[in-house]
Design a protein around this motif. Structure first.
Motif, short mmCIF file in Angstrom:
data_model
loop_
_atom_site.label_atom_id
_atom_site.label_comp_id
_atom_site.label_asym_id
_atom_site.label_seq_id
_atom_site.Cartn_x
_atom_site.Cartn_y
_atom_site.Cartn_z
N TRP A 288 0.82 -1.21 0.00
CA TRP A 288 0.00 0.00 0.00
C TRP A 288 0.86 1.26 0.00
O TRP A 288 0.45 2.29 -0.51
N GLN A 289 2.04 1.18 0.62
CA GLN A 289 2.93 2.32 0.68
C GLN A 289 4.27 1.92 0.09
O GLN A 289 4.78 0.84 0.37
N SER A 290 4.81 2.79 -0.76
CA SER A 290 6.09 2.51 -1.40
C SER A 290 6.84 3.82 -1.62
O SER A 290 6.34 4.72 -2.28
N ASP A 291 8.05 3.88 -1.07
CA ASP A 291 8.87 5.06 -1.29
C ASP A 291 9.28 5.18 -2.75
O ASP A 291 9.39 6.29 -3.29
N ALA A 292 9.48 4.06 -3.43
CA ALA A 292 9.85 4.09 -4.85
C ALA A 292 8.71 4.68 -5.68
O ALA A 292 8.93 5.52 -6.56
N ARG A 293 7.49 4.25 -5.39
CA ARG A 293 6.33 4.78 -6.11
C ARG A 293 6.15 6.27 -5.81
O ARG A 293 5.84 7.06 -6.69
N LEU B 285 12.64 15.21 -2.44
CA LEU B 285 12.70 13.80 -2.08
C LEU B 285 13.57 13.58 -0.84
O LEU B 285 13.22 12.77 0.03
N GLU B 286 14.66 14.31 -0.76
CA GLU B 286 15.51 14.20 0.43
C GLU B 286 14.79 14.74 1.66
O GLU B 286 14.92 14.20 2.75
N ALA B 287 14.02 15.81 1.50
CA ALA B 287 13.25 16.36 2.61
C ALA B 287 12.19 15.38 3.10
O ALA B 287 11.85 15.36 4.28
N ALA B 288 11.68 14.56 2.18
CA ALA B 288 10.69 13.54 2.54
C ALA B 288 11.37 12.28 3.07
O ALA B 288 10.72 11.27 3.31
N ARG B 289 12.68 12.34 3.23
CA ARG B 289 13.52 11.26 3.76
C ARG B 289 13.42 9.96 2.96
O ARG B 289 13.34 8.88 3.51
N VAL B 290 13.42 10.12 1.64
CA VAL B 290 13.47 8.96 0.75
C VAL B 290 14.94 8.58 0.62
O VAL B 290 15.80 9.44 0.49
N ALA C 51 19.33 5.70 -2.64
CA ALA C 51 19.29 4.67 -3.69
C ALA C 51 17.96 4.71 -4.44
O ALA C 51 17.92 4.53 -5.67
N ILE C 52 16.88 4.97 -3.74
CA ILE C 52 15.56 5.05 -4.36
C ILE C 52 15.48 6.30 -5.24
O ILE C 52 14.92 6.27 -6.33
N ALA D 248 14.83 6.33 -9.26
CA ALA D 248 13.72 7.08 -9.85
C ALA D 248 14.21 7.98 -10.97
O ALA D 248 13.58 8.07 -12.03
N PHE D 249 15.35 8.64 -10.76
CA PHE D 249 15.90 9.51 -11.80
C PHE D 249 16.36 8.70 -13.01
O PHE D 249 16.20 9.14 -14.15
N GLU D 250 16.94 7.52 -12.78
CA GLU D 250 17.38 6.68 -13.88
C GLU D 250 16.19 6.15 -14.68
O GLU D 250 16.25 6.05 -15.90
#
Length: 159
Positions: A59-64, A87-92, A95-96, A100-102
């Motif tokens: 239900w929850q995914s940092d990658a998504r 994304l860094e502020a959201a503490r992702v 590596a994720i 995502a950028f790739e």
């Protein structure tokens, strides 16, 4: 005389329902979801357990979340530096973020040119205009190479 109703103690089931309700509106990073559950009265350990269970269940995914945020911000005219900072502020995890950028098929040079064209319509005519336009694109999160590409795109003899 009216009596105040005391709020019931937040339990795990209520926390799960709250988290699912939040996730039904938009994606959240695990840290965001944990923070929001804490604000609603759930203890840190309980909130962490709820988020972990939702992650395990899919239900929850940092990658998504990272993919959604990157796509959304790029579509709204923000550059890679701004997206990475959010994304860094959201503490992702880093590596994720890299994954995502790739995976994203974004031509940041073209995005910078489109944002520049939409905002200014023409290349800078003076040094002061160059600085103003450069600062604008930098504030939107574009890298210096992308900004130079956007500012030089209409100049005679430009690439």
């Amino acid at each position: 005389m009216r009596r105040k109703r005391s709020k019931p103690e937040p339990d795990a089931q209520g926390g799960r329902e709250t988290a699912l309700r939040l996730l039904s509106r938009r994606e959240h990073s695990a840290a965001e979801l944990k923070y929001k559950l804490g604000r609603r009265g759930h203890e840190e350990g309980q909130a962490q357990e709820i988020v972990e269970r939702l992650g395990t269940a899919g239900w929850q995914s940092d990658a998504r979340y990272a993919e959604m945020l990157l796509r959304n911000r790029a579509d709204r005219g923000y550059g890679p530096l701004r997206v990475r900072a959010e994304l860094e502020a959201a503490r992702v995890a880093d590596a994720i973020i890299r994954a995502a950028f790739e995976a994203a098929d974004v031509d940041w040079d073209a995005r910078a040119c489109a944002v520049h064209a939409r905002r200014f319509g023409q290349p800078p005519q003076s040094a002061a205009e160059w600085q103003k336009q450069y600062r604008y694109l930098a504030a939107r999160g574009f890298e210096s190479g992308q900004i130079r590409t956007a500012l030089k795109r209409d100049e005679p003899g430009a690439e």
